[in-house]
Design a protein around this motif. Structure first.
Motif, mmCIF file in Angstrom:
data_model
loop_
_atom_site.group_PDB
_atom_site.id
_atom_site.type_symbol
_atom_site.label_atom_id
_atom_site.label_comp_id
_atom_site.label_asym_id
_atom_site.label_seq_id
_atom_site.Cartn_x
_atom_site.Cartn_y
_atom_site.Cartn_z
ATOM 1 N N VAL A 163 32.705 44.728 46.325
ATOM 2 C CA VAL A 163 31.902 43.544 46.686
ATOM 3 C C VAL A 163 30.792 43.907 47.673
ATOM 4 C CG1 VAL A 163 33.724 41.864 46.193
ATOM 5 C CG2 VAL A 163 33.589 42.933 48.467
ATOM 6 N N THR A 164 30.490 45.218 47.727
ATOM 7 C CA THR A 164 29.510 45.681 48.712
ATOM 8 C C THR A 164 28.200 44.889 48.623
ATOM 9 O OG1 THR A 164 30.495 47.872 48.566
ATOM 10 C CG2 THR A 164 28.286 47.729 49.551
ATOM 11 N N ASP A 165 27.778 44.603 47.400
ATOM 12 C CA ASP A 165 26.462 43.921 47.273
ATOM 13 C C ASP A 165 26.605 42.411 47.077
ATOM 14 O OD1 ASP A 165 25.959 44.864 43.762
ATOM 15 O OD2 ASP A 165 27.515 43.735 44.819
ATOM 16 N N LYS A 166 27.830 41.858 47.283
ATOM 17 C CA LYS A 166 27.978 40.408 47.099
ATOM 18 C C LYS A 166 28.550 39.739 48.352
ATOM 19 C CE LYS A 166 28.445 40.598 42.072
ATOM 20 N NZ LYS A 166 28.520 42.060 41.874
ATOM 21 N N LEU A 167 29.071 40.554 49.274
ATOM 22 C CA LEU A 167 29.674 40.013 50.493
ATOM 23 C C LEU A 167 28.554 39.699 51.478
ATOM 24 C CD1 LEU A 167 32.550 39.591 51.723
ATOM 25 C CD2 LEU A 167 32.326 41.908 52.647
ATOM 26 N N LEU A 168 28.528 38.463 51.998
ATOM 27 C CA LEU A 168 27.452 38.060 52.895
ATOM 28 C C LEU A 168 27.860 38.267 54.348
ATOM 29 C CD1 LEU A 168 26.525 34.673 51.140
ATOM 30 C CD2 LEU A 168 25.442 36.948 50.830
ATOM 31 N N ALA A 169 26.913 38.639 55.184
ATOM 32 C CA ALA A 169 27.155 38.622 56.638
ATOM 33 C C ALA A 169 27.151 37.144 57.019
ATOM 34 C CB ALA A 169 26.047 39.374 57.353
ATOM 35 N N GLY A 170 28.280 36.679 57.599
ATOM 36 C CA GLY A 170 28.380 35.243 57.886
ATOM 37 C C GLY A 170 29.357 34.606 56.904
ATOM 38 N N SER A 171 28.990 33.395 56.435
ATOM 39 C CA SER A 171 29.940 32.605 55.655
ATOM 40 C C SER A 171 29.968 33.012 54.179
ATOM 41 C CB SER A 171 29.552 31.122 55.757
ATOM 42 O OG SER A 171 30.382 30.366 54.911
ATOM 43 N N ASN A 172 31.204 33.137 53.670
ATOM 44 C CA ASN A 172 31.418 33.479 52.259
ATOM 45 C C ASN A 172 32.382 32.481 51.618
ATOM 46 O OD1 ASN A 172 30.357 36.522 51.731
ATOM 47 N ND2 ASN A 172 31.044 36.270 53.861
ATOM 48 N N SER A 173 32.228 32.328 50.306
ATOM 49 C CA SER A 173 33.134 31.448 49.557
ATOM 50 C C SER A 173 33.734 32.227 48.389
ATOM 51 C CB SER A 173 32.367 30.239 49.014
ATOM 52 O OG SER A 173 33.196 29.507 48.123
ATOM 53 N N LEU A 174 35.046 32.386 48.435
ATOM 54 C CA LEU A 174 35.770 33.119 47.393
ATOM 55 C C LEU A 174 36.532 32.102 46.539
ATOM 56 C CD1 LEU A 174 36.878 35.813 46.199
ATOM 57 C CD2 LEU A 174 38.611 35.767 48.009
ATOM 58 N N VAL A 175 36.204 32.052 45.242
ATOM 59 C CA VAL A 175 36.864 31.108 44.328
ATOM 60 C C VAL A 175 37.628 31.918 43.287
ATOM 61 C CG1 VAL A 175 36.473 29.348 42.548
ATOM 62 C CG2 VAL A 175 35.149 29.295 44.676
ATOM 63 N N VAL A 176 38.894 31.543 43.057
ATOM 64 C CA VAL A 176 39.751 32.304 42.148
ATOM 65 C C VAL A 176 40.437 31.339 41.186
ATOM 66 C CG1 VAL A 176 41.719 33.891 41.997
ATOM 67 C CG2 VAL A 176 40.174 34.012 43.958
ATOM 68 N N LYS A 177 40.299 31.639 39.896
ATOM 69 C CA LYS A 177 40.969 30.840 38.855
ATOM 70 C C LYS A 177 42.210 31.621 38.413
ATOM 71 C CE LYS A 177 40.194 29.024 34.139
ATOM 72 N NZ LYS A 177 41.347 29.665 33.422
ATOM 73 N N VAL A 178 43.405 31.053 38.560
ATOM 74 C CA VAL A 178 44.635 31.725 38.130
ATOM 75 C C VAL A 178 45.316 30.859 37.078
ATOM 76 C CG1 VAL A 178 46.819 32.753 38.842
ATOM 77 C CG2 VAL A 178 44.910 32.668 40.464
ATOM 78 N N ASP A 179 45.654 31.506 35.962
ATOM 79 C CA ASP A 179 46.301 30.809 34.848
ATOM 80 C C ASP A 179 47.581 31.564 34.499
ATOM 81 O OD1 ASP A 179 45.253 29.969 31.396
ATOM 82 O OD2 ASP A 179 47.126 29.645 32.523
ATOM 83 N N ASN A 180 48.737 30.903 34.662
ATOM 84 C CA ASN A 180 50.018 31.595 34.407
ATOM 85 C C ASN A 180 50.599 31.227 33.051
ATOM 86 O OD1 ASN A 180 50.851 28.966 34.954
ATOM 87 N ND2 ASN A 180 52.805 29.637 35.837
ATOM 88 N N THR A 181 49.758 30.684 32.145
ATOM 89 C CA THR A 181 50.260 30.303 30.818
ATOM 90 C C THR A 181 50.792 31.523 30.077
ATOM 91 O OG1 THR A 181 48.567 28.587 30.729
ATOM 92 C CG2 THR A 181 49.631 29.186 28.644
ATOM 93 N N ARG A 182 52.033 31.449 29.540
ATOM 94 C CA ARG A 182 52.583 32.539 28.766
ATOM 95 C C ARG A 182 51.938 32.561 27.386
ATOM 96 N NH1 ARG A 182 57.317 30.550 27.607
ATOM 97 N NH2 ARG A 182 56.476 28.542 28.333
#
Ligand code: GCU
Length: 607
Positions: A163-182
């Motif tokens: 994430v070297t080129d996507k991590l901001l100095a200051g505030s960041n927002s990390l969004v994660v979609k998790v799907d446990n459907t078999r």
């Protein structure tokens, strides 16, 4: 409702399907300078995947160059735009932690949950940054500051993104979609005898690294050359200089090497004075790997594990594997093991049973669990969830299984406790299955020639003989199989009438036997589900099994009762598998003492 034109959607679908896969795993993430993102994350339950598909079931998703999914905290350009979610006002889940045990309405939930973590970050010029997930079950899409990082499949192995080129100095927002459907073509498939805990179940952190860093390394005692340490060091690249060192001061080891243009050096060197790791003396050495721009400290035990005919040799000495099977679940507060406290409890219960060995079924447990086994002196059977009826002829299913096995081996290749890589459990015989699992065995050996490779083989019965002639037995180091004499077939007092026909002259390590008992239910030894029935079954199994010439170990099923959607009896089960020797309240059942005294005797016999 916005109707993006069809052509754009097609391009986006192609791009997003090729979103960056997680990169090669860095070795020893806990030994790096890292910032934990554990804690409370906002979440949105999204059973219809409204955050991912538009009303024409077209994904909003875009590749790493575009924005993320719908629930991605995008700056709202058009204030009039209809917004029907708000992470800031949404509830929170603890990360790490499965969602099933944190919210009543999520106990049996299978589907998508969106997570969002806001965090401030201080960047240092010239550093590189890796976003690392210990595990997330099952399919995980990751977006940072509205940009898609990639997708990971597999519920029990780590993954990371640069994430070297996507991590901001200051505030960041990390969004994660998790799907446990078999799903039928996944690993595992739709049918498993364990709870399908979903979510971000292990640590999340951001590692800060020098521009050129030590990416991977391995140091293990050679299986074939006594007194020789073999290994390698892999730098992220060789631009910062080619000199590297391996330092193990307590063993008077200080070796200097030059990596090749790809940043790799493969080495071997003799060692004179080295205390070998064993369950009785789990000696760990402080090891330091040094490059021109990076240093990593690790604690590594050195031992050898080999087989000779029907013998298993630890450090050249015959050993009996006094084991027990364990699921990654805390029975007292049902859910994935939440941290070192939970893990230490489970492993201490195994040691109370006088175990020197555990089968961490049926999937990779956490790195912390394996490091604890290193520290506490428990040998480990590690396994990938190639379990039961896998889609053997689907190439992407094989690729998934192979990736999970590769990541498991890469993550734990320096752990003395791990002695067996298992490529699966109780899989029905067929030619496609034999090819699939045979390839996994070959790849495990290619990745790591210092350990044993095995699987829980198929068995069948005829004329009071338990027959083990699974063709996979040709390729693996142990004859391991599950047999439920006295529970799924026959009564305890009929067990001794049976014999074994085993095709292979290899050590036999029984991967499962046992029976259910509802803790606290007492009756005569002929009454199923009573503690006395389970106790009698163990007594007879432990008279019967040692009659087998090549028996060199066992991991009865299982240390503690565990949750399973397949277990329905309204009195004895209620979604619990009751084969544990310890109840979900932490109480020992009577069979616990039977196995414990058997192991005491085996310990004396092999002293
Ligand atoms: C099988 C399987 C286990 C399962 C056990 C049981 O052998 O490997 O995952 O829980 O039997 O039926 O209890």
């Amino acid at each position: 409702m916005k109707k993006p034109c069809f052509a754009i959607v097609l391009v986006l679908m192609f791009l997003s399907s090729h979103a960056q896969q997680s990169g090669e795993l860095i070795q020893h993430i806990y030994g790096r300078k890292n910032v934990s993102l554990n804690g409370r994350w906002n979440y949105i339950v999204d059973p219809y995947e409204t955050g991912y598909y538009d009303y024409r079931r077209q994904p909003f998703d875009q590749s790493t160059s575009g924005s993320g999914g719908y629930f991605d905290d995008r700056r709202q350009v058009d204030k009039a735009e209809l917004i029907e979610y708000d992470f800031d006002l949404s509830p929170t889940l603890k990360v790490p932690g499965d969602w099933n045990s944190q919210a009543e309405n999520l106990s049996l939930y299978e589907g998508t949950v969106w997570y969002r973590k806001k965090f401030d970050f201080d960047r240092n010029a010239g550093s590189r940054y890796l976003l690392y997930f210990g595990a997330s079950n099952y399919e995980t899409h990751v977006y940072l500051n509205g940009k898609k990082l990639g997708i990971h499949k597999g519920g029990f192995t780590p993954f990371q993104f640069d994430v070297t080129d996507k991590l901001l100095a200051g505030s960041n927002s990390l969004v994660v979609k998790v799907d446990n459907t078999r799903k039928p073509d996944e690993i595992p498939t739709v049918n498993t005898d364990w709870w399908n805990y979903g979510g971000i179940t292990r640590d999340v952190m951001i590692a800060e690294l020098p521009a050129t860093y030590i990416d991977d390394y391995k140091l293990q005692l050679s299986k074939s050359m006594p007194g020789v340490i073999e290994g390698f060091i892999q730098l992220s690249d060789s631009t910062a200089g080619k000199e590297v060192s391996v330092l193990v001061p307590e063993a008077s080891i200080s070796r200097n090497y030059r990596v090749d243009p790809t940043g790799r050096i493969v080495f071997s060197f003799p060692v004179k004075k080295l205390t070998q790791w064993s369950p009785e003396n789990p000696k760990l050495y402080d090891v330091t790997i040094v490059s021109a721009s990076d240093t990593v400290h690790d604690r590594i035990g050195f031992r050898t594990i080999t087989t000779k005919g029907q013998d298993i040799l630890l450090n050249g000495k015959s050993i009996f594997l006094r084991g027990i099977s364990i699921h990654d679940e805390n029975p007292l507060i049902p859910g994935r093991l939440r941290g070192q406290g939970d893990m230490r409890m489970m492993l201490q219960w195994a040691k109370d049973l006088n175990c020197n060995y555990v089968r961490l079924a049926h999937y990779p447990h956490s790195e912390e669990m394996i490091r604890l086994a290193d520290e506490m002196g428990l040998l480990v059977w590690a396994e990938v969830p190639v379990y039961w009826t896998i889609s053997w002829q689907n190439p992407s299913t094989y690729a998934n299984a192979d990736k999970q096995l590769t990541d498991l081996i890469r993550r734990d290749q320096n752990r003395a406790s791990v002695i067996v890589w298992s490529v699966g459990n109780e899989t029905p015989l067929s030619e496609p299955r034999h090819v699939f699992m045979g390839k996994l065995v070959d790849h495990a050996r290619l990745l790591d020639n210092s350990r044993l490779v095995a699987a829980a083989l198929e068995v069948h019965r005829k004329d009071k003989m338990v027959i083990v002639d699974d063709p996979l037995g040709e390729k693996i180091d142990l004859v391991s199989f599950n047999e439920y004499a006295g529970w799924y077939w026959g009564k305890p007092d009929e067990i001794m009438e049976n014999g074994f026909s085993i095709k292979y002259d290899k050590p036999v390590v029984i991967t499962e036997f046992g029976g259910d008992a509802l803790g606290g239910f007492h009756a005569d030894k002929g009454t199923r589900w009573s503690e006395e029935y389970q106790e009698e079954l163990y007594k007879i199994q432990l008279q019967w099994l040692p009659k087998m010439a090549g028996l060199r170990g066992m991991t009865p099923w299982i240390l503690t009762d565990f949750r399973s959607p397949r277990r329905h009896h309204p009195v004895y089960q209620n979604f619990w598998n009751r084969k544990g020797l310890i109840t979900e309240t932490g109480k020992r059942k009577k069979a616990f003492l039977v196995l414990q005294s058997f192991y005491d005797a085996m310990e004396r016999k092999y002293k």
